[in-house]
Design a protein around this motif. Structure first.
Motif, mmCIF file in Angstrom:
data_model
loop_
_atom_site.group_PDB
_atom_site.id
_atom_site.type_symbol
_atom_site.label_atom_id
_atom_site.label_comp_id
_atom_site.label_asym_id
_atom_site.label_seq_id
_atom_site.Cartn_x
_atom_site.Cartn_y
_atom_site.Cartn_z
ATOM 1 N N ARG A 50 0.810 -1.218 0.000
ATOM 2 C CA ARG A 50 0.000 0.000 0.000
ATOM 3 C C ARG A 50 0.847 1.273 0.000
ATOM 4 O O ARG A 50 0.602 2.195 -0.789
ATOM 5 C CB ARG A 50 -0.944 0.022 1.212
ATOM 6 N N VAL A 51 1.845 1.364 0.874
ATOM 7 C CA VAL A 51 2.629 2.592 0.996
ATOM 8 C C VAL A 51 3.339 2.907 -0.318
ATOM 9 O O VAL A 51 3.274 4.032 -0.822
ATOM 10 C CB VAL A 51 3.625 2.499 2.173
ATOM 11 N N THR A 52 4.001 1.919 -0.893
ATOM 12 C CA THR A 52 4.698 2.136 -2.170
ATOM 13 C C THR A 52 3.715 2.522 -3.260
ATOM 14 O O THR A 52 3.950 3.468 -4.025
ATOM 15 C CB THR A 52 5.474 0.866 -2.571
ATOM 16 N N TYR A 53 2.602 1.815 -3.337
ATOM 17 C CA TYR A 53 1.605 2.122 -4.363
ATOM 18 C C TYR A 53 1.100 3.567 -4.224
ATOM 19 O O TYR A 53 1.014 4.300 -5.209
ATOM 20 C CB TYR A 53 0.440 1.135 -4.297
ATOM 21 N N GLU A 54 0.756 3.968 -3.006
ATOM 22 C CA GLU A 54 0.228 5.321 -2.817
ATOM 23 C C GLU A 54 1.266 6.394 -3.146
ATOM 24 O O GLU A 54 0.921 7.422 -3.733
ATOM 25 C CB GLU A 54 -0.292 5.493 -1.388
ATOM 26 N N LEU A 55 2.539 6.150 -2.808
ATOM 27 C CA LEU A 55 3.599 7.108 -3.162
ATOM 28 C C LEU A 55 3.725 7.229 -4.681
ATOM 29 O O LEU A 55 3.838 8.334 -5.214
ATOM 30 C CB LEU A 55 4.935 6.675 -2.551
ATOM 31 N N MET A 56 3.710 6.094 -5.363
ATOM 32 C CA MET A 56 3.860 6.100 -6.818
ATOM 33 C C MET A 56 2.629 6.703 -7.494
ATOM 34 O O MET A 56 2.740 7.515 -8.413
ATOM 35 C CB MET A 56 4.101 4.673 -7.323
ATOM 36 N N GLU A 57 1.468 6.329 -7.025
ATOM 37 C CA GLU A 57 0.214 6.783 -7.633
ATOM 38 C C GLU A 57 0.011 8.288 -7.436
ATOM 39 O O GLU A 57 -0.670 8.944 -8.222
ATOM 40 C CB GLU A 57 -0.953 5.979 -7.050
ATOM 41 N N ALA A 58 0.631 8.856 -6.411
ATOM 42 C CA ALA A 58 0.502 10.291 -6.157
ATOM 43 C C ALA A 58 1.263 11.137 -7.180
ATOM 44 O O ALA A 58 0.940 12.317 -7.363
ATOM 45 C CB ALA A 58 1.003 10.622 -4.751
ATOM 46 N N VAL A 59 2.238 10.535 -7.866
ATOM 47 C CA VAL A 59 3.091 11.309 -8.785
ATOM 48 C C VAL A 59 2.952 10.873 -10.239
ATOM 49 O O VAL A 59 2.773 11.694 -11.137
ATOM 50 C CB VAL A 59 4.575 11.194 -8.365
ATOM 51 N N TRP A 60 3.054 9.566 -10.475
ATOM 52 C CA TRP A 60 3.340 9.098 -11.828
ATOM 53 C C TRP A 60 2.184 9.107 -12.826
ATOM 54 O O TRP A 60 2.435 9.244 -14.030
ATOM 55 C CB TRP A 60 4.002 7.722 -11.772
ATOM 56 N N PRO A 61 0.930 8.982 -12.455
ATOM 57 C CA PRO A 61 -0.106 8.966 -13.482
ATOM 58 C C PRO A 61 -0.112 10.212 -14.370
ATOM 59 O O PRO A 61 -0.456 10.135 -15.545
ATOM 60 C CB PRO A 61 -1.407 8.847 -12.693
ATOM 61 N N THR A 62 0.286 11.355 -13.827
ATOM 62 C CA THR A 62 0.237 12.601 -14.606
ATOM 63 C C THR A 62 1.597 13.301 -14.687
ATOM 64 O O THR A 62 1.669 14.464 -15.065
ATOM 65 C CB THR A 62 -0.778 13.582 -13.978
ATOM 66 N N ALA A 63 2.678 12.600 -14.342
ATOM 67 C CA ALA A 63 4.006 13.239 -14.322
ATOM 68 C C ALA A 63 4.420 13.782 -15.682
ATOM 69 O O ALA A 63 5.146 14.779 -15.764
ATOM 70 C CB ALA A 63 5.055 12.259 -13.810
ATOM 71 N N ASP A 64 3.939 13.166 -16.762
ATOM 72 C CA ASP A 64 4.327 13.646 -18.092
ATOM 73 C C ASP A 64 3.604 14.936 -18.476
ATOM 74 O O ASP A 64 3.896 15.523 -19.515
ATOM 75 C CB ASP A 64 4.126 12.569 -19.152
ATOM 76 N N GLN A 65 2.687 15.404 -17.648
ATOM 77 C CA GLN A 65 2.024 16.681 -17.898
ATOM 78 C C GLN A 65 2.743 17.839 -17.203
ATOM 79 O O GLN A 65 2.348 18.996 -17.366
ATOM 80 C CB GLN A 65 0.569 16.610 -17.431
ATOM 81 N N ASN A 66 3.788 17.526 -16.445
ATOM 82 C CA ASN A 66 4.544 18.554 -15.734
ATOM 83 C C ASN A 66 5.730 18.989 -16.589
ATOM 84 O O ASN A 66 6.689 18.233 -16.759
ATOM 85 C CB ASN A 66 5.034 18.003 -14.389
ATOM 86 N N PRO A 67 5.698 20.211 -17.130
ATOM 87 C CA PRO A 67 6.783 20.652 -18.014
ATOM 88 C C PRO A 67 8.111 20.808 -17.284
ATOM 89 O O PRO A 67 9.170 20.851 -17.922
ATOM 90 C CB PRO A 67 6.290 21.991 -18.558
ATOM 91 N N GLY A 68 8.095 20.860 -15.963
ATOM 92 C CA GLY A 68 9.330 20.982 -15.203
ATOM 93 C C GLY A 68 10.089 19.679 -15.035
ATOM 94 O O GLY A 68 11.241 19.677 -14.618
ATOM 95 N N TYR A 69 9.432 18.556 -15.340
ATOM 96 C CA TYR A 69 10.089 17.254 -15.197
ATOM 97 C C TYR A 69 10.895 16.939 -16.457
ATOM 98 O O TYR A 69 10.476 17.274 -17.572
ATOM 99 C CB TYR A 69 9.063 16.148 -14.980
ATOM 100 N N PRO A 70 12.025 16.264 -16.313
ATOM 101 C CA PRO A 70 12.839 15.901 -17.488
ATOM 102 C C PRO A 70 12.177 14.780 -18.300
ATOM 103 O O PRO A 70 11.279 14.087 -17.801
ATOM 104 C CB PRO A 70 14.161 15.439 -16.867
#
Length: 195
Positions: A50-70
């Motif tokens: 659960r902890v790993t899933y929630e950490l990952m799910e909080a960032v990665w589903p939309t990370a490619d919409q963040n222009p500041g990310y490489p």
């Protein structure tokens, strides 16, 4: 046969996280992230607590919409959405897209999953890793040792009380000083019955 593979960042003194769940010492640069992407894109499932899933799910589903990310982070966002996830939790009632929920680890179900065709399955979450290790379900450890001594926090093998025989099958040094130590679990060979 698919393998259960543990991917884990560690400090030189064996911690996967520092005090108060601090991960700021993880040295993930573009080279290492690209390596992670290459490895994880081939997986048939992310098996997580659960902890790993929630950490990952909080960032990665939309990370490619963040222009500041490489670009390597944008690439991983697509990998995260594409790879099916199996989440183990007794408290979650639902999980996001492309994920299924289990309350308990059923060793027979995991062994059956390993028999299916497809890529290996990566295992995340230290408590879940310990459960899989205790049930002899882990096939490989990919440990990324960071050139830092944390001193305290949580160790990967904190509750292990029996030996696990391992064989070093790969080592690799990255430009940022992180070293991959890839170990296969050695299991006793079962002799064929004589006739």
């Amino acid at each position: 046969m698919r393998k259960i593979v543990v991917h884990m960042m560690l400090s030189l003194d064996g911690y996967f996280e520092g005090p108060d769940r601090d991960l700021s010492w993880h040295r993930v640069d573009e080279e290492l992230h690209a390596h992670f992407n290459e490895q994880l894109a081939t997986m048939s499932a992310f098996v997580e607590g659960r902890v790993t899933y929630e950490l990952m799910e909080a960032v990665w589903p939309t990370a490619d919409q963040n222009p500041g990310y490489p670009p390597v982070m944008h690439e991983f966002a697509g990998i995260w959405r594409a790879v099916p996830k199996i989440v183990f939790s007794r408290t979650l009632r639902e999980v996001g897209p492309n994920a299924s929920l289990r309350a308990e680890v059923d060793p027979e179900e995991i062994r059956a999953l390993k028999q299916q065709p497809g890529g290996d399955m990566t295992l995340g979450g230290v408590d879940l890793v310990e459960t899989f290790r205790r049930l002899d379900l882990v096939d490989e450890y990919r440990l990324y040792v960071n050139p830092v001594v944390v001193g305290r926090g949580r160790r990967l093998f904190e509750t292990a009380d029996t030996p696990t025989d391992l064989e070093l099958v790969e080592d690799r040094r990255f430009g940022n000083g992180v070293v991959l130590l890839r170990y296969a679990v050695r299991r006793p060979q079962v002799a064929a019955p004589s006739v």
